[in-house]
Design a protein around this motif. Structure first.
Motif, PDB file in Angstrom:
ATOM      1  N   ASP A   1      45.360-103.172 106.012  1.00 42.46           N
ATOM      2  CA  ASP A   1      44.038-103.787 106.068  1.00 42.46           C
ATOM      3  C   ASP A   1      44.184-105.214 105.557  1.00 42.46           C
ATOM      4  O   ASP A   1      44.454-105.436 104.382  1.00 42.46           O
ATOM      5  CB  ASP A   1      43.078-102.996 105.181  1.00 42.46           C
ATOM      6  N   PRO A   2      44.018-106.182 106.424  1.00 38.60           N
ATOM      7  CA  PRO A   2      44.246-107.569 106.008  1.00 38.60           C
ATOM      8  C   PRO A   2      43.334-108.004 104.867  1.00 38.60           C
ATOM      9  O   PRO A   2      43.708-108.833 104.064  1.00 38.60           O
ATOM     10  CB  PRO A   2      43.981-108.389 107.267  1.00 38.60           C
ATOM     11  N   GLU A   3      42.147-107.417 104.761  1.00 41.34           N
ATOM     12  CA  GLU A   3      41.229-107.819 103.685  1.00 41.34           C
ATOM     13  C   GLU A   3      41.737-107.370 102.315  1.00 41.34           C
ATOM     14  O   GLU A   3      41.640-108.107 101.348  1.00 41.34           O
ATOM     15  CB  GLU A   3      39.827-107.278 103.945  1.00 41.34           C
ATOM     16  N   VAL A   4      42.298-106.162 102.222  1.00 41.61           N
ATOM     17  CA  VAL A   4      42.838-105.686 100.938  1.00 41.61           C
ATOM     18  C   VAL A   4      43.996-106.569 100.503  1.00 41.61           C
ATOM     19  O   VAL A   4      44.026-107.066  99.373  1.00 41.61           O
ATOM     20  CB  VAL A   4      43.285-104.205 101.028  1.00 41.61           C
ATOM     21  N   LEU A   5      44.925-106.783 101.386  1.00 39.59           N
ATOM     22  CA  LEU A   5      46.078-107.616 101.053  1.00 39.59           C
ATOM     23  C   LEU A   5      45.647-109.048 100.744  1.00 39.59           C
ATOM     24  O   LEU A   5      46.108-109.654  99.781  1.00 39.59           O
ATOM     25  CB  LEU A   5      47.104-107.593 102.179  1.00 39.59           C
ATOM     26  N   SER A   6      44.741-109.573 101.529  1.00 38.14           N
ATOM     27  CA  SER A   6      44.245-110.927 101.309  1.00 38.14           C
ATOM     28  C   SER A   6      43.555-111.040  99.954  1.00 38.14           C
ATOM     29  O   SER A   6      43.737-112.015  99.231  1.00 38.14           O
ATOM     30  CB  SER A   6      43.284-111.316 102.434  1.00 38.14           C
ATOM     31  N   THR A   7      42.765-110.042  99.607  1.00 35.55           N
ATOM     32  CA  THR A   7      42.077-110.033  98.312  1.00 35.55           C
ATOM     33  C   THR A   7      43.086-110.021  97.173  1.00 35.55           C
ATOM     34  O   THR A   7      42.951-110.776  96.208  1.00 35.55           O
ATOM     35  CB  THR A   7      41.133-108.819  98.217  1.00 35.55           C
ATOM     36  N   LEU A   8      44.099-109.194  97.271  1.00 38.28           N
ATOM     37  CA  LEU A   8      45.133-109.144  96.231  1.00 38.28           C
ATOM     38  C   LEU A   8      45.883-110.466  96.134  1.00 38.28           C
ATOM     39  O   LEU A   8      46.157-110.957  95.038  1.00 38.28           O
ATOM     40  CB  LEU A   8      46.130-108.019  96.514  1.00 38.28           C
ATOM     41  N   ARG A   9      46.198-111.040  97.265  1.00 37.82           N
ATOM     42  CA  ARG A   9      47.015-112.259  97.295  1.00 37.82           C
ATOM     43  C   ARG A   9      46.258-113.505  96.850  1.00 37.82           C
ATOM     44  O   ARG A   9      46.875-114.471  96.419  1.00 37.82           O
ATOM     45  CB  ARG A   9      47.585-112.467  98.694  1.00 37.82           C
TER      46      ARG A   9
ATOM     47  N   GLY B   1      48.110-101.940  84.170  1.00 34.98           N
ATOM     48  CA  GLY B   1      48.089-102.847  85.312  1.00 34.98           C
ATOM     49  C   GLY B   1      49.079-102.419  86.378  1.00 34.98           C
ATOM     50  O   GLY B   1      48.772-102.415  87.574  1.00 34.98           O
ATOM     51  N   SER B   2      50.271-102.045  85.948  1.00 41.59           N
ATOM     52  CA  SER B   2      51.295-101.597  86.887  1.00 41.59           C
ATOM     53  C   SER B   2      50.852-100.321  87.599  1.00 41.59           C
ATOM     54  O   SER B   2      51.032-100.174  88.813  1.00 41.59           O
ATOM     55  CB  SER B   2      52.618-101.367  86.149  1.00 41.59           C
ATOM     56  N   SER B   3      50.249 -99.421  86.851  1.00 42.29           N
ATOM     57  CA  SER B   3      49.751 -98.178  87.436  1.00 42.29           C
ATOM     58  C   SER B   3      48.652 -98.462  88.461  1.00 42.29           C
ATOM     59  O   SER B   3      48.643 -97.872  89.552  1.00 42.29           O
ATOM     60  CB  SER B   3      49.218 -97.274  86.325  1.00 42.29           C
ATOM     61  N   ALA B   4      47.741 -99.370  88.121  1.00 42.20           N
ATOM     62  CA  ALA B   4      46.661 -99.718  89.058  1.00 42.20           C
ATOM     63  C   ALA B   4      47.225-100.340  90.330  1.00 42.20           C
ATOM     64  O   ALA B   4      46.780-100.025  91.433  1.00 42.20           O
ATOM     65  CB  ALA B   4      45.674-100.672  88.390  1.00 42.20           C
ATOM     66  N   LEU B   5      48.233-101.216  90.179  1.00 41.50           N
ATOM     67  CA  LEU B   5      48.839-101.841  91.354  1.00 41.50           C
ATOM     68  C   LEU B   5      49.498-100.781  92.240  1.00 41.50           C
ATOM     69  O   LEU B   5      49.333-100.805  93.464  1.00 41.50           O
ATOM     70  CB  LEU B   5      49.864-102.899  90.936  1.00 41.50           C
ATOM     71  N   ALA B   6      50.195 -99.829  91.641  1.00 42.17           N
ATOM     72  CA  ALA B   6      50.826 -98.754  92.419  1.00 42.17           C
ATOM     73  C   ALA B   6      49.765 -97.935  93.158  1.00 42.17           C
ATOM     74  O   ALA B   6      49.935 -97.594  94.336  1.00 42.17           O
ATOM     75  CB  ALA B   6      51.655 -97.860  91.503  1.00 42.17           C
ATOM     76  N   LYS B   7      48.657 -97.638  92.477  1.00 39.36           N
ATOM     77  CA  LYS B   7      47.586 -96.865  93.111  1.00 39.36           C
ATOM     78  C   LYS B   7      46.967 -97.627  94.273  1.00 39.36           C
ATOM     79  O   LYS B   7      46.695 -97.043  95.321  1.00 39.36           O
ATOM     80  CB  LYS B   7      46.509 -96.504  92.091  1.00 39.36           C
ATOM     81  N   VAL B   8      46.731 -98.922  94.083  1.00 41.06           N
ATOM     82  CA  VAL B   8      46.148 -99.715  95.173  1.00 41.06           C
ATOM     83  C   VAL B   8      47.077 -99.694  96.377  1.00 41.06           C
ATOM     84  O   VAL B   8      46.638 -99.507  97.514  1.00 41.06           O
ATOM     85  CB  VAL B   8      45.876-101.175  94.729  1.00 41.06           C
ATOM     86  N   ILE B   9      48.355 -99.850  96.121  1.00 42.98           N
ATOM     87  CA  ILE B   9      49.320 -99.882  97.218  1.00 42.98           C
ATOM     88  C   ILE B   9      49.409 -98.522  97.898  1.00 42.98           C
ATOM     89  O   ILE B   9      49.508 -98.437  99.118  1.00 42.98           O
ATOM     90  CB  ILE B   9      50.686-100.374  96.720  1.00 42.98           C
ATOM     91  N   MET B  10      49.338 -97.434  97.129  1.00 42.30           N
ATOM     92  CA  MET B  10      49.443 -96.096  97.718  1.00 42.30           C
ATOM     93  C   MET B  10      48.137 -95.652  98.374  1.00 42.30           C
ATOM     94  O   MET B  10      48.155 -95.002  99.410  1.00 42.30           O
ATOM     95  CB  MET B  10      49.870 -95.069  96.667  1.00 42.30           C
ATOM     96  N   GLN B  11      46.991 -95.972  97.781  1.00 44.64           N
ATOM     97  CA  GLN B  11      45.720 -95.433  98.248  1.00 44.64           C
ATOM     98  C   GLN B  11      44.986 -96.330  99.234  1.00 44.64           C
ATOM     99  O   GLN B  11      44.211 -95.849 100.039  1.00 44.64           O
ATOM    100  CB  GLN B  11      44.809 -95.125  97.061  1.00 44.64           C
ATOM    101  N   CYS B  12      45.175 -97.616  99.113  1.00 45.81           N
ATOM    102  CA  CYS B  12      44.507 -98.535 100.027  1.00 45.81           C
ATOM    103  C   CYS B  12      45.479 -98.898 101.134  1.00 45.81           C
ATOM    104  O   CYS B  12      46.666 -99.014 100.912  1.00 45.81           O
ATOM    105  CB  CYS B  12      44.069 -99.808  99.310  1.00 45.81           C
ATOM    106  N   SER B  13      44.948 -99.087 102.280  1.00 40.91           N
ATOM    107  CA  SER B  13      45.805 -99.466 103.389  1.00 40.91           C
ATOM    108  C   SER B  13      46.163-100.940 103.272  1.00 40.91           C
ATOM    109  O   SER B  13      45.310-101.807 103.432  1.00 40.91           O
ATOM    110  CB  SER B  13      45.099 -99.201 104.716  1.00 40.91           C
ATOM    111  N   LEU B  14      47.411-101.215 102.984  1.00 43.59           N
ATOM    112  CA  LEU B  14      47.830-102.604 102.922  1.00 43.59           C
ATOM    113  C   LEU B  14      47.935-103.204 104.316  1.00 43.59           C
ATOM    114  O   LEU B  14      48.158-104.394 104.469  1.00 43.59           O
ATOM    115  CB  LEU B  14      49.145-102.749 102.173  1.00 43.59           C
TER     116      LEU B  14
END
Length: 162
Positions: A95-103, A80-93
């Protein structure tokens, strides 16, 4: 934490949270309201908490988990921690939709913001250890983390979010 939630009332914790500005005041008031309603109904939320027995209870939970469950907990938390790091590094945070989806997911506040990222070294090991304990003692937490992992994997693959 050492003595458990039985040693400190929820009202005392709420006072400290409010004084130190930990979380929105509405959330702290909601916690107070739930505690008051439970108390009025004769329910002791602190005693019912998975953290009621403090550090001794957490150690007991880890010892009693058994090798297979403990390994699954550590593996799930590390992935889970690895996936979160990858999302943060690979996806543009940005992008309001990515951050909104995570939040929007319950695990944002319960895990991602408060230890989901495990840096290399002792701090990362501590983060994985704390996540592992939560996995073992908090009902529903492991399932929520697995669902969050699925969400993060969908963000990484660019597929529609579940």
């Amino acid at each position: 934490m050492v003595g458990g939630t039985r040693d400190v009332s929820l009202e005392e914790l709420a006072d400290v949270w409010e004084h130190n500005r930990v979380g929105p005041l509405e959330q702290i008031e909601r916690i107070r309201s739930v505690d008051a309603a439970a108390s009025h109904a004769g329910v002791d939320l602190a005693a019912a908490s998975p953290l009621a027995d403090g550090l001794p209870g957490l150690i007991r939970a880890v010892r009693e988990a058994g090798d297979e469950v403990l390994c699954a907990a550590v593996e799930t938390c590390a992935k889970g921690s690895s996936a979160l790091a990858k999302v943060i590094m690979q996806c543009s945070l940005d992008d309001p939709e990515v951050l909104s989806t995570l939040r929007r997911h319950v695990m944002w506040d319960q895990w991602a913001r408060v230890g989901g990222l495990a840096p290399v070294g002792r701090l990362g090991e501590a983060a994985i250890a704390m996540s592992t304990v939560q996995y073992l003692v908090i009902p529903g937490w492991a399932e929520d983390l697995r669902r969050y992992q699925t969400l993060m994997e969908s963000l990484l693959s660019g597929s529609p979010t579940p």
